[in-house]
Write an enzyme that holds these catalytic residues in place. Sequence first.
Site, PDB file in Angstrom:
ATOM      1  CB  SER A 145      -0.837  -0.021   1.286  1.00 42.92           C
ATOM      2  OG  SER A 145      -1.359   1.275   1.569  1.00 42.92           O
ATOM      3  CE1 TYR A 158      -4.574  -2.251   4.949  1.00 41.06           C
ATOM      4  CE2 TYR A 158      -3.437  -0.154   4.702  1.00 41.06           C
ATOM      5  CZ  TYR A 158      -4.066  -1.252   4.139  1.00 41.06           C
ATOM      6  OH  TYR A 158      -4.185  -1.346   2.773  1.00 41.06           O
TER       7      TYR A 158
HETATM    8  C1  BGC Z   1      -6.301   1.539   1.912  1.00 40.53           C
HETATM    9  C2  BGC Z   1      -7.406   2.466   1.455  1.00 40.53           C
HETATM   10  C3  BGC Z   1      -6.913   3.896   1.446  1.00 40.53           C
HETATM   11  C4  BGC Z   1      -5.612   4.022   0.683  1.00 40.53           C
HETATM   12  C5  BGC Z   1      -5.043   5.429   0.730  1.00 40.53           C
HETATM   13  C6  BGC Z   1      -5.062   1.778   1.098  1.00 40.53           C
HETATM   14  O1  BGC Z   1      -4.032   0.948   1.521  1.00 40.53           O
HETATM   15  O2  BGC Z   1      -6.727   0.209   1.768  1.00 40.53           O
HETATM   16  O3  BGC Z   1      -8.524   2.349   2.309  1.00 40.53           O
HETATM   17  O4  BGC Z   1      -7.908   4.715   0.812  1.00 40.53           O
HETATM   18  O5  BGC Z   1      -4.666   3.138   1.220  1.00 40.53           O
HETATM   19  O6  BGC Z   1      -5.021   5.948   2.022  1.00 40.53           O
END
Ligand code: BGC
Length: 261
Positions: A145, A158
Amino acid sequence: MYEDLQGKVAVVTGASSGLGKAIAVRFGQEKMNVIVNYLNNPDEAEEVVTAIKHAGGDAAAVQGDVSKEADVAGLIEAAHDRFGTLDVMMNNAGIQKEIESHTMSLADYEKVISVNLSGTFLGSTKAIAYMLEHGIKGCVINMSSVHEVIPWPHFVHYASSKGGIKMLTQTLALEYAAKGIRVNNIGPGAINTPINAEKFADEEAKQEVLSMIPMKEIGEPEQVASIAAFLASEQAGYVTGTTLFVDGGMKLYPSFRAGKG
Ligand code: BGC
Protein backbone atom coordinates in the site's frame (compact mmCIF):
# COMPACT_ATOMS: atom_id res chain seq x y z
CA MET A 1 -1.34 -8.96 -22.77
CA TYR A 2 1.85 -10.85 -21.98
CA GLU A 3 2.30 -13.96 -24.10
CA ASP A 4 4.68 -15.63 -21.69
CA LEU A 5 1.96 -15.72 -19.02
CA GLN A 6 -0.22 -18.05 -21.06
CA GLY A 7 -0.56 -21.41 -19.27
CA LYS A 8 1.25 -20.21 -16.15
CA VAL A 9 -0.22 -21.15 -12.77
CA ALA A 10 -1.04 -18.59 -10.08
CA VAL A 11 -2.50 -18.54 -6.60
CA VAL A 12 -4.34 -15.31 -5.76
CA THR A 13 -5.33 -14.90 -2.11
CA GLY A 14 -8.42 -12.92 -1.19
CA ALA A 15 -9.58 -13.29 -4.78
CA SER A 16 -13.35 -13.25 -4.33
CA SER A 17 -13.60 -9.45 -4.29
CA GLY A 18 -11.78 -6.15 -4.71
CA LEU A 19 -8.19 -6.08 -5.93
CA GLY A 20 -7.79 -9.85 -5.68
CA LYS A 21 -10.80 -10.41 -7.90
CA ALA A 22 -9.54 -7.94 -10.52
CA ILE A 23 -6.11 -9.56 -10.51
CA ALA A 24 -7.53 -13.09 -10.76
CA VAL A 25 -9.72 -12.06 -13.70
CA ARG A 26 -6.79 -10.31 -15.39
CA PHE A 27 -4.71 -13.47 -14.98
CA GLY A 28 -7.62 -15.30 -16.64
CA GLN A 29 -7.46 -12.85 -19.55
CA GLU A 30 -3.77 -13.70 -19.78
CA LYS A 31 -4.95 -17.34 -20.17
CA MET A 32 -3.39 -18.40 -16.91
CA ASN A 33 -4.62 -21.11 -14.51
CA VAL A 34 -5.68 -19.56 -11.23
CA ILE A 35 -6.40 -20.82 -7.72
CA VAL A 36 -9.03 -18.35 -6.51
CA ASN A 37 -8.66 -18.26 -2.75
CA TYR A 38 -11.54 -16.97 -0.62
CA LEU A 39 -12.28 -16.82 3.08
CA ASN A 40 -16.04 -16.90 3.48
CA ASN A 41 -17.87 -16.19 0.25
CA PRO A 42 -17.91 -19.27 -2.02
CA ASP A 43 -20.53 -17.78 -4.36
CA GLU A 44 -18.44 -14.70 -5.12
CA ALA A 45 -15.39 -16.94 -5.62
CA GLU A 46 -17.31 -19.13 -8.07
CA GLU A 47 -18.28 -16.01 -10.04
CA VAL A 48 -14.59 -15.17 -10.35
CA VAL A 49 -13.86 -18.75 -11.49
CA THR A 50 -16.55 -18.42 -14.16
CA ALA A 51 -15.17 -15.06 -15.32
CA ILE A 52 -11.67 -16.54 -15.62
CA LYS A 53 -12.97 -19.50 -17.65
CA HIS A 54 -14.91 -17.17 -19.94
CA ALA A 55 -11.76 -15.14 -20.48
CA GLY A 56 -9.88 -18.23 -21.67
CA GLY A 57 -8.05 -19.28 -18.52
CA ASP A 58 -8.82 -22.03 -16.06
CA ALA A 59 -9.56 -21.69 -12.35
CA ALA A 60 -10.67 -23.37 -9.15
CA ALA A 61 -11.98 -21.77 -5.96
CA VAL A 62 -10.27 -22.85 -2.73
CA GLN A 63 -11.31 -21.76 0.75
CA GLY A 64 -8.58 -20.79 3.19
CA ASP A 65 -7.55 -18.34 5.88
CA VAL A 66 -4.16 -16.88 4.93
CA SER A 67 -3.22 -16.43 8.58
CA LYS A 68 -3.36 -20.22 9.06
CA GLU A 69 -0.30 -22.18 8.03
CA ALA A 70 -2.18 -25.33 7.01
CA ASP A 71 -4.61 -23.34 4.87
CA VAL A 72 -1.79 -21.61 2.99
CA ALA A 73 -0.06 -24.96 2.45
CA GLY A 74 -3.41 -26.16 1.07
CA LEU A 75 -3.44 -23.39 -1.54
CA ILE A 76 -0.03 -24.40 -2.87
CA GLU A 77 -1.09 -28.06 -2.89
CA ALA A 78 -4.25 -27.11 -4.77
CA ALA A 79 -2.18 -25.37 -7.46
CA HIS A 80 0.03 -28.47 -7.75
CA ASP A 81 -2.82 -31.00 -7.75
CA ARG A 82 -5.09 -29.08 -10.07
CA PHE A 83 -2.65 -27.41 -12.46
CA GLY A 84 0.65 -29.26 -11.91
CA THR A 85 2.85 -26.39 -10.73
CA LEU A 86 3.05 -22.88 -9.25
CA ASP A 87 4.62 -19.95 -11.10
CA VAL A 88 3.08 -16.87 -9.50
CA MET A 89 2.10 -16.37 -5.86
CA MET A 90 -0.06 -13.27 -5.45
CA ASN A 91 -0.45 -12.51 -1.74
CA ASN A 92 -3.34 -10.10 -1.89
CA ALA A 93 -5.62 -10.86 1.08
CA GLY A 94 -5.79 -8.02 3.56
CA ILE A 95 -8.05 -6.34 6.08
CA GLN A 96 -8.28 -2.92 7.73
CA LYS A 97 -10.39 -1.32 10.43
CA GLU A 98 -10.32 2.25 11.73
CA ILE A 99 -9.54 2.40 15.46
CA GLU A 100 -7.78 5.18 17.39
CA SER A 101 -4.45 3.76 18.48
CA HIS A 102 -4.85 4.48 22.20
CA THR A 103 -8.09 2.44 22.23
CA MET A 104 -6.79 -0.41 20.06
CA SER A 105 -6.70 -3.76 21.81
CA LEU A 106 -3.92 -6.26 21.29
CA ALA A 107 -6.52 -8.52 19.65
CA ASP A 108 -7.48 -5.77 17.14
CA TYR A 109 -3.81 -5.18 16.37
CA GLU A 110 -2.89 -8.85 16.05
CA LYS A 111 -5.85 -9.63 13.82
CA VAL A 112 -4.64 -7.22 11.12
CA ILE A 113 -1.00 -8.19 11.53
CA SER A 114 -1.84 -11.89 11.28
CA VAL A 115 -3.79 -11.58 8.03
CA ASN A 116 -1.80 -8.84 6.29
CA LEU A 117 1.76 -9.49 7.43
CA SER A 118 1.89 -13.08 8.68
CA GLY A 119 -0.39 -14.15 5.82
CA THR A 120 2.04 -12.58 3.36
CA PHE A 121 4.94 -14.27 5.13
CA LEU A 122 3.23 -17.66 4.91
CA GLY A 123 2.22 -17.26 1.27
CA SER A 124 5.65 -16.02 0.22
CA THR A 125 7.76 -18.56 2.07
CA LYS A 126 5.62 -21.58 1.20
CA ALA A 127 5.52 -20.56 -2.45
CA ILE A 128 9.29 -20.07 -2.49
CA ALA A 129 9.83 -23.46 -0.82
CA TYR A 130 7.69 -25.07 -3.54
CA MET A 131 9.53 -23.21 -6.32
CA LEU A 132 12.93 -24.24 -4.92
CA GLU A 133 11.85 -27.86 -4.58
CA HIS A 134 10.62 -27.98 -8.16
CA GLY A 135 13.31 -25.79 -9.73
CA ILE A 136 10.84 -23.11 -10.79
CA LYS A 137 12.02 -19.59 -11.51
CA GLY A 138 8.75 -18.07 -10.35
CA CYS A 139 7.68 -14.89 -8.73
CA VAL A 140 5.95 -13.66 -5.61
CA ILE A 141 3.88 -10.47 -5.65
CA ASN A 142 2.71 -8.96 -2.37
CA MET A 143 -0.10 -6.46 -1.92
CA SER A 144 1.35 -3.56 -0.01
CA SER A 145 0.00 0.00 0.00
CA VAL A 146 1.07 3.61 -0.10
CA HIS A 147 0.99 3.05 3.67
CA GLU A 148 4.21 1.09 3.51
CA VAL A 149 5.69 4.64 3.53
CA ILE A 150 2.85 7.03 4.52
CA PRO A 151 1.97 6.98 8.24
CA TRP A 152 -1.79 6.48 8.79
CA PRO A 153 -3.39 7.57 12.07
CA HIS A 154 -6.19 5.28 13.34
CA PHE A 155 -4.69 2.48 11.25
CA VAL A 156 -1.47 1.78 13.14
CA HIS A 157 -1.97 -1.99 12.78
CA TYR A 158 -2.51 -1.66 9.02
CA ALA A 159 0.37 0.77 8.40
CA SER A 160 2.67 -1.42 10.52
CA SER A 161 1.64 -4.47 8.49
CA LYS A 162 2.38 -2.71 5.20
CA GLY A 163 5.70 -1.29 6.44
CA GLY A 164 6.51 -4.86 7.47
CA ILE A 165 5.58 -6.17 4.02
CA LYS A 166 8.03 -3.70 2.48
CA MET A 167 10.94 -5.19 4.44
CA LEU A 168 9.66 -8.75 4.11
CA THR A 169 9.62 -8.37 0.34
CA GLN A 170 13.05 -6.77 0.14
CA THR A 171 14.59 -9.41 2.37
CA LEU A 172 13.09 -12.34 0.47
CA ALA A 173 14.01 -10.72 -2.86
CA LEU A 174 17.64 -10.53 -1.75
CA GLU A 175 17.64 -14.01 -0.27
CA TYR A 176 16.29 -15.77 -3.38
CA ALA A 177 17.41 -13.56 -6.28
CA ALA A 178 20.23 -15.93 -7.20
CA LYS A 179 17.68 -18.76 -7.49
CA GLY A 180 15.78 -16.79 -10.12
CA ILE A 181 12.81 -16.09 -7.87
CA ARG A 182 11.60 -12.47 -7.98
CA VAL A 183 9.68 -10.88 -5.10
CA ASN A 184 7.93 -7.52 -5.53
CA ASN A 185 5.21 -5.38 -4.02
CA ILE A 186 2.31 -3.47 -5.47
CA GLY A 187 1.55 -0.27 -3.53
CA PRO A 188 -1.97 0.96 -4.30
CA GLY A 189 -3.38 4.26 -3.13
CA ALA A 190 -7.13 4.92 -2.97
CA ILE A 191 -8.89 2.44 -5.25
CA ASN A 192 -12.60 1.78 -5.90
CA THR A 193 -12.99 -1.48 -3.96
CA PRO A 194 -15.42 -2.78 -1.33
CA ILE A 195 -12.92 -1.88 1.43
CA ASN A 196 -13.42 1.80 0.49
CA ALA A 197 -17.09 1.66 -0.54
CA GLU A 198 -18.51 3.23 2.61
CA LYS A 199 -15.93 6.04 2.59
CA PHE A 200 -16.48 6.90 -1.07
CA ALA A 201 -20.28 6.79 -0.69
CA ASP A 202 -19.91 9.82 1.61
CA GLU A 203 -19.29 12.74 -0.78
CA GLU A 204 -17.41 14.83 1.78
CA ALA A 205 -15.09 11.96 2.70
CA LYS A 206 -14.52 11.20 -0.98
CA GLN A 207 -13.60 14.82 -1.73
CA GLU A 208 -11.16 14.76 1.17
CA VAL A 209 -9.46 11.69 -0.28
CA LEU A 210 -9.42 13.26 -3.77
CA SER A 211 -7.68 16.32 -2.35
CA MET A 212 -4.82 13.99 -1.38
CA ILE A 213 -4.40 12.61 -4.91
CA PRO A 214 -2.48 14.81 -7.37
CA MET A 215 -4.18 13.12 -10.35
CA LYS A 216 -7.60 13.90 -8.78
CA GLU A 217 -9.02 10.47 -9.51
CA ILE A 218 -9.80 7.40 -7.50
CA GLY A 219 -8.05 4.39 -9.02
CA GLU A 220 -9.78 1.38 -10.52
CA PRO A 221 -9.01 -2.24 -9.56
CA GLU A 222 -8.08 -3.02 -13.18
CA GLN A 223 -5.30 -0.42 -12.98
CA VAL A 224 -3.82 -2.39 -10.09
CA ALA A 225 -4.39 -5.71 -11.88
CA SER A 226 -2.39 -4.54 -14.89
CA ILE A 227 0.60 -3.97 -12.61
CA ALA A 228 0.24 -7.50 -11.23
CA ALA A 229 0.27 -8.90 -14.78
CA PHE A 230 3.34 -6.83 -15.64
CA LEU A 231 5.24 -7.90 -12.51
CA ALA A 232 4.35 -11.55 -13.17
CA SER A 233 5.52 -11.36 -16.78
CA GLU A 234 8.96 -11.68 -18.34
CA GLN A 235 8.73 -7.97 -19.14
CA ALA A 236 9.56 -7.50 -15.45
CA GLY A 237 12.21 -10.23 -15.57
CA TYR A 238 14.92 -7.94 -14.13
CA VAL A 239 12.69 -6.38 -11.45
CA THR A 240 12.96 -7.65 -7.88
CA GLY A 241 12.73 -6.24 -4.36
CA THR A 242 10.78 -3.18 -5.39
CA THR A 243 7.36 -1.64 -4.81
CA LEU A 244 5.45 -0.39 -7.81
CA PHE A 245 3.06 2.28 -6.57
CA VAL A 246 -0.33 2.70 -8.27
CA ASP A 247 -1.58 5.80 -6.51
CA GLY A 248 -2.15 8.77 -8.83
CA GLY A 249 0.76 10.47 -7.08
CA MET A 250 -0.58 10.13 -3.53
CA LYS A 251 2.90 9.69 -2.08
CA LEU A 252 4.23 12.89 -3.63
CA TYR A 253 3.46 15.15 -0.62
CA PRO A 254 0.36 16.66 -2.32
CA SER A 255 0.15 19.48 0.23
CA PHE A 256 3.23 20.92 -1.49
CA ARG A 257 1.44 21.08 -4.87
CA ALA A 258 1.31 24.87 -4.99
CA GLY A 259 5.06 25.24 -4.65
CA LYS A 260 4.90 26.55 -1.09
CA GLY A 261 7.08 25.33 1.71
C1 BGC B 1 -6.30 1.54 1.91
C2 BGC B 1 -7.41 2.47 1.45
C3 BGC B 1 -6.91 3.90 1.45
C4 BGC B 1 -5.61 4.02 0.68
C5 BGC B 1 -5.04 5.43 0.73
C6 BGC B 1 -5.06 1.78 1.10
O1 BGC B 1 -4.03 0.95 1.52
O2 BGC B 1 -6.73 0.21 1.77
O3 BGC B 1 -8.52 2.35 2.31
O4 BGC B 1 -7.91 4.72 0.81
O5 BGC B 1 -4.67 3.14 1.22
O6 BGC B 1 -5.02 5.95 2.02
